[in-house]
Design a protein around this motif. Structure first.
Motif, PDB file in Angstrom:
ATOM      1  N   LEU A   1       0.831  -1.213   0.000  1.00  0.00           N
ATOM      2  CA  LEU A   1       0.000   0.000   0.000  1.00  0.00           C
ATOM      3  C   LEU A   1       0.862   1.259   0.000  1.00  0.00           C
ATOM      4  O   LEU A   1       0.490   2.280  -0.579  1.00  0.00           O
ATOM      5  CB  LEU A   1      -0.918   0.007   1.231  1.00  0.00           C
ATOM      6  N   CYS A   2       2.032   1.185   0.643  1.00  0.00           N
ATOM      7  CA  CYS A   2       2.917   2.352   0.735  1.00  0.00           C
ATOM      8  C   CYS A   2       3.653   2.647  -0.571  1.00  0.00           C
ATOM      9  O   CYS A   2       4.087   3.778  -0.795  1.00  0.00           O
ATOM     10  CB  CYS A   2       3.942   2.155   1.849  1.00  0.00           C
ATOM     11  N   VAL A   3       3.827   1.632  -1.433  1.00  0.00           N
ATOM     12  CA  VAL A   3       4.604   1.842  -2.662  1.00  0.00           C
ATOM     13  C   VAL A   3       3.708   1.916  -3.893  1.00  0.00           C
ATOM     14  O   VAL A   3       4.166   1.701  -5.016  1.00  0.00           O
ATOM     15  CB  VAL A   3       5.664   0.726  -2.854  1.00  0.00           C
ATOM     16  N   GLN A   4       2.439   2.226  -3.713  1.00  0.00           N
ATOM     17  CA  GLN A   4       1.548   2.357  -4.869  1.00  0.00           C
ATOM     18  C   GLN A   4       1.983   3.514  -5.755  1.00  0.00           C
ATOM     19  O   GLN A   4       2.583   4.481  -5.294  1.00  0.00           O
ATOM     20  CB  GLN A   4       0.105   2.528  -4.396  1.00  0.00           C
ATOM     21  N   ASP A   5       1.642   3.402  -7.021  1.00  0.00           N
ATOM     22  CA  ASP A   5       2.156   4.311  -8.045  1.00  0.00           C
ATOM     23  C   ASP A   5       1.774   5.761  -7.773  1.00  0.00           C
ATOM     24  O   ASP A   5       2.594   6.665  -7.871  1.00  0.00           O
ATOM     25  CB  ASP A   5       1.637   3.868  -9.420  1.00  0.00           C
ATOM     26  N   PHE A   6       0.513   5.995  -7.415  1.00  0.00           N
ATOM     27  CA  PHE A   6       0.033   7.366  -7.217  1.00  0.00           C
ATOM     28  C   PHE A   6       0.069   7.728  -5.736  1.00  0.00           C
ATOM     29  O   PHE A   6      -0.363   6.957  -4.876  1.00  0.00           O
ATOM     30  CB  PHE A   6      -1.392   7.516  -7.764  1.00  0.00           C
ATOM     31  N   ALA A   7       0.564   8.931  -5.465  1.00  0.00           N
ATOM     32  CA  ALA A   7       0.730   9.379  -4.081  1.00  0.00           C
ATOM     33  C   ALA A   7      -0.583   9.364  -3.317  1.00  0.00           C
ATOM     34  O   ALA A   7      -0.626   9.020  -2.135  1.00  0.00           O
ATOM     35  CB  ALA A   7       1.346  10.774  -4.053  1.00  0.00           C
ATOM     36  N   LYS A   8      -1.678   9.721  -3.963  1.00  0.00           N
ATOM     37  CA  LYS A   8      -2.980   9.807  -3.280  1.00  0.00           C
ATOM     38  C   LYS A   8      -3.458   8.455  -2.784  1.00  0.00           C
ATOM     39  O   LYS A   8      -4.296   8.373  -1.859  1.00  0.00           O
ATOM     40  CB  LYS A   8      -4.023  10.416  -4.208  1.00  0.00           C
ATOM     41  N   ASP A   9      -2.955   7.372  -3.392  1.00  0.00           N
ATOM     42  CA  ASP A   9      -3.373   6.025  -2.994  1.00  0.00           C
ATOM     43  C   ASP A   9      -2.600   5.506  -1.780  1.00  0.00           C
ATOM     44  O   ASP A   9      -3.006   4.519  -1.171  1.00  0.00           O
ATOM     45  CB  ASP A   9      -3.190   5.041  -4.152  1.00  0.00           C
ATOM     46  N   ARG A  10      -1.477   6.147  -1.467  1.00  0.00           N
ATOM     47  CA  ARG A  10      -0.663   5.678  -0.338  1.00  0.00           C
ATOM     48  C   ARG A  10      -1.235   6.192   0.983  1.00  0.00           C
ATOM     49  O   ARG A  10      -1.758   7.298   1.040  1.00  0.00           O
ATOM     50  CB  ARG A  10       0.788   6.159  -0.487  1.00  0.00           C
ATOM     51  N   PRO A  11      -1.126   5.412   2.049  1.00  0.00           N
ATOM     52  CA  PRO A  11      -1.628   5.885   3.353  1.00  0.00           C
ATOM     53  C   PRO A  11      -0.699   6.931   3.948  1.00  0.00           C
ATOM     54  O   PRO A  11       0.462   7.050   3.553  1.00  0.00           O
ATOM     55  CB  PRO A  11      -1.616   4.608   4.201  1.00  0.00           C
ATOM     56  N   THR A  12      -1.194   7.700   4.888  1.00  0.00           N
ATOM     57  CA  THR A  12      -0.332   8.568   5.688  1.00  0.00           C
ATOM     58  C   THR A  12       0.442   7.685   6.657  1.00  0.00           C
ATOM     59  O   THR A  12       0.116   6.503   6.850  1.00  0.00           O
ATOM     60  CB  THR A  12      -1.156   9.583   6.480  1.00  0.00           C
ATOM     61  N   VAL A  13       1.451   8.244   7.291  1.00  0.00           N
ATOM     62  CA  VAL A  13       2.230   7.452   8.246  1.00  0.00           C
ATOM     63  C   VAL A  13       1.356   7.032   9.422  1.00  0.00           C
ATOM     64  O   VAL A  13       1.517   5.932   9.971  1.00  0.00           O
ATOM     65  CB  VAL A  13       3.479   8.232   8.714  1.00  0.00           C
ATOM     66  N   THR A  14       0.402   7.874   9.806  1.00  0.00           N
ATOM     67  CA  THR A  14      -0.489   7.527  10.919  1.00  0.00           C
ATOM     68  C   THR A  14      -1.322   6.298  10.575  1.00  0.00           C
ATOM     69  O   THR A  14      -1.431   5.362  11.377  1.00  0.00           O
ATOM     70  CB  THR A  14      -1.433   8.707  11.234  1.00  0.00           C
ATOM     71  N   LEU A  15      -1.887   6.291   9.367  1.00  0.00           N
ATOM     72  CA  LEU A  15      -2.687   5.137   8.948  1.00  0.00           C
ATOM     73  C   LEU A  15      -1.822   3.897   8.793  1.00  0.00           C
ATOM     74  O   LEU A  15      -2.239   2.794   9.147  1.00  0.00           O
ATOM     75  CB  LEU A  15      -3.410   5.448   7.635  1.00  0.00           C
ATOM     76  N   ALA A  16      -0.622   4.069   8.263  1.00  0.00           N
ATOM     77  CA  ALA A  16       0.281   2.926   8.073  1.00  0.00           C
ATOM     78  C   ALA A  16       0.599   2.265   9.410  1.00  0.00           C
ATOM     79  O   ALA A  16       0.600   1.034   9.529  1.00  0.00           O
ATOM     80  CB  ALA A  16       1.560   3.380   7.371  1.00  0.00           C
ATOM     81  N   ILE A  17       0.871   3.072  10.434  1.00  0.00           N
ATOM     82  CA  ILE A  17       1.176   2.531  11.758  1.00  0.00           C
ATOM     83  C   ILE A  17      -0.034   1.805  12.326  1.00  0.00           C
ATOM     84  O   ILE A  17       0.083   0.714  12.902  1.00  0.00           O
ATOM     85  CB  ILE A  17       1.642   3.661  12.704  1.00  0.00           C
ATOM     86  N   SER A  18      -1.208   2.401  12.178  1.00  0.00           N
ATOM     87  CA  SER A  18      -2.430   1.756  12.671  1.00  0.00           C
ATOM     88  C   SER A  18      -2.684   0.434  11.955  1.00  0.00           C
ATOM     89  O   SER A  18      -3.136  -0.539  12.565  1.00  0.00           O
ATOM     90  CB  SER A  18      -3.630   2.683  12.481  1.00  0.00           C
ATOM     91  N   MET A  19      -2.398   0.395  10.661  1.00  0.00           N
ATOM     92  CA  MET A  19      -2.548  -0.848   9.910  1.00  0.00           C
ATOM     93  C   MET A  19      -1.587  -1.916  10.414  1.00  0.00           C
ATOM     94  O   MET A  19      -1.958  -3.081  10.597  1.00  0.00           O
ATOM     95  CB  MET A  19      -2.301  -0.600   8.421  1.00  0.00           C
ATOM     96  N   LEU A  20      -0.346  -1.530  10.646  1.00  0.00           N
ATOM     97  CA  LEU A  20       0.664  -2.485  11.109  1.00  0.00           C
ATOM     98  C   LEU A  20       0.303  -3.063  12.463  1.00  0.00           C
ATOM     99  O   LEU A  20       0.575  -4.230  12.751  1.00  0.00           O
ATOM    100  CB  LEU A  20       2.038  -1.806  11.180  1.00  0.00           C
ATOM    101  N   LYS A  21      -0.297  -2.252  13.308  1.00  0.00           N
ATOM    102  CA  LYS A  21      -0.657  -2.699  14.660  1.00  0.00           C
ATOM    103  C   LYS A  21      -2.016  -3.381  14.710  1.00  0.00           C
ATOM    104  O   LYS A  21      -2.502  -3.701  15.797  1.00  0.00           O
ATOM    105  CB  LYS A  21      -0.664  -1.502  15.612  1.00  0.00           C
ATOM    106  N   SER A  22      -2.636  -3.594  13.546  1.00  0.00           N
ATOM    107  CA  SER A  22      -3.963  -4.228  13.446  1.00  0.00           C
ATOM    108  C   SER A  22      -5.045  -3.394  14.103  1.00  0.00           C
ATOM    109  O   SER A  22      -6.108  -3.911  14.449  1.00  0.00           O
ATOM    110  CB  SER A  22      -3.931  -5.632  14.074  1.00  0.00           C
ATOM    111  N   GLU A  23      -4.782  -2.090  14.282  1.00  0.00           N
ATOM    112  CA  GLU A  23      -5.822  -1.210  14.819  1.00  0.00           C
ATOM    113  C   GLU A  23      -6.864  -0.905  13.752  1.00  0.00           C
ATOM    114  O   GLU A  23      -7.994  -0.538  14.067  1.00  0.00           O
ATOM    115  CB  GLU A  23      -5.187   0.083  15.335  1.00  0.00           C
ATOM    116  N   ILE A  24      -6.458  -1.011  12.498  1.00  0.00           N
ATOM    117  CA  ILE A  24      -7.397  -0.949  11.376  1.00  0.00           C
ATOM    118  C   ILE A  24      -7.537  -2.370  10.854  1.00  0.00           C
ATOM    119  O   ILE A  24      -6.565  -2.973  10.387  1.00  0.00           O
ATOM    120  CB  ILE A  24      -6.896   0.004  10.272  1.00  0.00           C
TER     121      ILE A  24
END
Length: 855
Positions: free
Chosen positions: A788-811
């Motif tokens: 999700l972080c390396v998707q082609d278009f910047a708008k498709d990538r998560p923010t760092v806050t969302l990325a951390i929440s995803m990694l911790k299974s909070e999302i």
């Protein structure tokens, strides 16, 4: 782990069984001997029977001990609830860390039973969550289990459901687990997906990593609700959550009425809480996901300190903490005085707890623009009365203009009652009645109340006297201090001034600073640094970057340091050097490398950093002999640390920093393998409203650069997210991103993982060192987030806050990744050709080759 537990149980069980067997064998042997010699003794049969009964009772006691031991060992090591592994009163379930316990309890002065979660190691009863709050059990016959439709349920003595997790979609293979965070999660066993969690349905307590949230579009909220009283955990009158009226803040409600509020969030603190200090800065965050939902949470860096926030039955939010794990101490309360109650003094009433009476009304006459203009009043202008250290009123409006424009906007608007300016928020103004503002004794914000000219004139003489006295005294002290400082610093730092002045002429407006205050850094002499590094001997060299070499050194006091020396052959060195001073001297965070000082003498320019014992991440990650030292727990900890460092740069620091060169060699590891982001020579500071910038000079490392940056020179937070995604995939695979260049099946690591993902062969991507079944779910989630972080278009990538929440299974539910940007070779080719065709300046790309570490 299961095998170890099983072995321990078997060992202890065998020992007790052997003791029972020996006791029985001994008793039988003695009986045979006694009966054989019965005729030769005077002992009666009745006396002997009594002795036998006593021995049997002793054996029964041993058997009872065996049963208790088995029960204790079993319940201390199980962490899940299933249809067959349920909990009955008074059994409990304990988290793996042993910090939290789930089971049945009775509140103070109550015989009712509830299912709850509490701190296992705190002596005082500290319940953080209750399931059946409004439906207590009236006997000790309750059961917590999984129902046929997959829900977590509480059953009474008649096996009727009195509480349920209420999952609407049936799941036929689920289990509940108590996590080390205190979160009770219900999982679908096949995929490991969380389908329900207690953190989404809190009671009266906020613990670290729990999130309160509100969605302004759907009005869905996650908030705390008080107990009715200490003996009754049913939902009480008070609630607390995120309140969004143009700006997010925290509010306590009494029923439907607002009872207390924190003031707006300014990216670091709630400006209506004057005591909110660096302890909170380390842990609190409030995030806008840009889709209507705001989240607030806290987590302290020192996890040994237990802390929580409890909304009590009186409507006060109380912060508790425990250093020794034995008792709670109160750290902070929201409502300390009467002035903290919302709207205590009514509209236009200033509340000051230090004065008597505490309420005073603003004095004002109609503003000039509201009056009927006459010849006498022409030429008069309205103005502002400055109220210092204030809690700003409610019903705030926000705009992104600068402070001077903020004043002018309010002055021209007859509806504007007051304005204030905060660097983290911007311009705030009020067009409604001013309500719930109070005078603080420390901190707060300067509030400018819109007044008519007649009200301003009455204070003019007083203001002039104060200004005259202040300026006279201030000028005298300033002159003495300036002269003393000049005499002390002139000789030592004259050359530093020259270097700073030189750079000031070359600095760019978008860097966010026109001058470099190198004087703020501790200054080292070149002689001391040369001595510390053995005249910069080759054997002391740690690595080589685009900036220049990095050396290990040891000061006379014994402190180990890393010295970055500007290479005279580096055409970019001076700019990178001064840029790093600008950026990193303003940052202090546990996941960022710490700058200790600088040195500028003649042509020599050096930066001094804390020394990292374990060099950089790439040294461990890509070395076959050292890879095994990084197990999955360690790697995930490193991923989390990098994410937290990036979150600080993007969201939580005073400045918004885009790193632009995030890679494995720029992640340093301390003695405990904790990660620290380094090398800020290419970093850029963003202004308050700036979220993207362009450059004609692309700097960074191919393979880690996002496509929009490499090809068009556009960079933003999402550029760093792309680099973070590549780094995450490297950590999971144990392979460099560019190690596929000679592989016919893929040109890069990103392309390889994408092919494996679509072919359902992702196991081939994972480093064999960490490829174990118990890690599978977490590793797959990390790969998913990486894509999700390396998707082609910047708008498709998560923010760092969302990325951390995803990694911790909070999302829980992650979106399916789109095709990533993996044509690295083509990007390099296209960039060069575009530069030639358009006649633009050639992009300078630095490919940093580091031997053991980069600072």
């Amino acid at each position: 782990m299961a095998d170890i537990v099983r072995a321990a149980i078997n060992e202890q069980t065998s020992a007790v069984i052997d003791a029972v067997r020996m006791e029985i064998h001994s008793t039988v042997s003695e009986l045979r001997t006694e009966f054989a010699a019965m005729s030769a003794t005077q002992v009666t049969i009745s006396t002997r029977l009594t002795q036998i009964e006593e021995r049997i009772a002793a054996v029964e006691e041993v058997c009872k001990d065996l049963g208790l031991l088995l029960s204790r060992v079993w319940h201390c090591h199980r962490h899940h609830v299933t249809t067959t592994n349920f909990i009955t009163d008074p059994e409990t379930l304990i988290s793996k860390s042993g910090d939290f316990e789930l089971g049945f309890f009775s509140p103070t002065n109550s015989t009712y039973r509830y299912v709850g979660i509490w701190y296992a190691k705190i002596s005082a009863c500290s319940v953080i969550w209750v399931a059946n709050r409004n439906k207590p059990l009236k006997s000790l016959s309750g059961t917590l289990t999984i129902s046929e439709d997959g829900n977590l349920v509480v059953l009474d003595e008649q096996k009727k459901i009195i509480w349920s997790s209420n999952i609407t979609v049936s799941v036929f293979n689920s289990s509940a687990q108590l996590l080390d965070s205190g979160n009770l999660v219900l999982q679908e066993n096949k995929t490991g997906t969380n389908i329900w969690e207690s953190f989404q349905h809190p009671a009266d307590t906020l613990v670290p990593k729990m999130k309160l949230s509100t969605n302004v579009r759907t009005s869905k909220k996650v908030q705390l609700t008080s107990w009715t009283n200490q003996s009754d955990p049913s939902i009480g009158a008070f609630s607390i959550g995120i309140d969004v009226f143009n700006l997010p803040e925290i509010s306590i409600w009494n029923g439907g009425s607002r009872y207390w509020r924190s003031g707006p969030w300014n990216s670091q603190v709630f400006i209506g809480i004057p005591s909110m200090n660096s302890v909170f800065l380390d842990g609190f965050s409030l995030t806008d996901d840009q889709e209507g939902t705001f989240y607030v949470s806290f987590a302290f860096s020192n996890e040994s300190i237990l802390s929580n926030f409890v909304l009590n039955g009186q409507g006060n939010i109380v912060q508790n903490y425990s250093n020794n794990g034995a008792n709670w101490e109160v750290e902070w309360v929201a409502l300390e005085t009467e002035c903290d109650v919302y709207g205590k003094c009514g509209a236009f009433g200033i509340c000051n707890s230090k004065s008597s009476p505490i309420c005073n009304c603003l004095v004002g006459t109609p503003l000039q623009c509201e009056r009927v203009t006459s010849d006498v009043e022409k030429g008069k202008k309205d103005g502002f009365s400055k109220l210092k250290m204030m809690k700003v009123p409610y019903f705030v409006n926000r705009s992104s203009v600068f402070e001077d424009e903020c004043r002018d906007q309010c002055l021209k608007n007859c509806s504007c009652r007051a304005y204030a300016y905060d660097t983290g928020i911007g311009c705030m103004s009020w067009t409604r009645d001013l309500i719930d503002f109070q005078k603080f004794s420390v901190r707060g914000v300067d509030l400018y109340v819109h007044l008519a000219d007649s009200e301003l004139d009455s204070k003019a003489v007083e203001v002039k006297v104060v200004i005259a006295i202040t300026m006279t005294i201030g000028t005298l002290f300033f002159a003495i201090g300036t002269f003393t400082l000049w005499r002390c610093m002139a000789k030592r730092k004259g050359k530093i001034h020259q270097a700073c002045a030189k750079f000031s002429g070359e600095s760019k407006p978008e860097d966010g600073m026109n001058q470099v205050k190198l004087l703020e850094l501790p200054i080292f002499s070149f002689e001391d640094l040369s001595s510390a590094t053995n005249n910069f001997h080759q054997s002391y060299k740690l690595g080589q970057g685009g900036f220049g070499p990095v050396y290990w050194g040891k000061l006379l006091q014994g402190q180990e340091i890393a010295v970055k020396r500007l290479s005279r052959a580096s055409g970019q060195g001076l700019e990178e050097f001064m840029n790093e001073v600008v950026v990193i001297s303003k940052l202090q965070y546990r996941n960022l490398v710490r700058l200790l000082g600088g040195c500028v003498e003649g042509e020599e320019k050096l930066l001094i950093y804390e020394y990292m014992l374990n060099k950089s991440l790439d040294v461990f990650l890509f070395d076959p002999s050292k890879q095994e030292l990084l197990d999955w727990r360690q790697r995930f900890q490193i991923i989390e640390g990098i994410g937290q460092g990036l979150l600080y740069l993007h969201r939580d620091s005073r400045l918004r920093i885009i790193h632009r060169d995030l890679k494995a060699s720029n992640i340093l590891l301390d003695e405990d393998l904790n990660p620290k982001i380094s090398d800020f020579g290419m970093a850029r500071i963003f202004g308050g409203n700036e979220d993207q910038a362009n450059t004609n000079r692309v700097v960074g490392t191919y393979g880690y650069m996002s496509p929009e940056y490499a090809m068009e020179g556009k960079f933003s937070e999402k550029s760093d997210i792309f680099s973070f995604g590549v780094l995450l995939l490297e950590i999971v695979s144990g392979r460099r991103n560019n190690s596929f260049y000679h592989d016919e099946k893929a040109t890069s690591l990103v392309e390889f993982v994408w092919k494996m993902w679509n072919a359902n062969k992702i196991a081939a991507f994972v480093d064999p060192v960490i490829s174990e079944p118990c890690n599978e779910i977490e590793i797959l989630r990390c790969i998913h987030v990486g894509l999700l972080c390396v998707q082609d278009f910047a708008k498709d990538r998560p923010t760092v806050t969302l990325a951390i929440s995803m990694l911790k299974s909070e999302i829980v539910d992650l979106p399916r990744p789109k095709q990533p940007a993996f044509t690295v070779t083509q990007i390099a080719t296209d960039t060069a050709s575009q530069s030639q065709q358009r006649g633009c300046s050639i992009n300078n790309v630095t490919v940093t080759m580091v031997q053991v570490g980069s600072y």
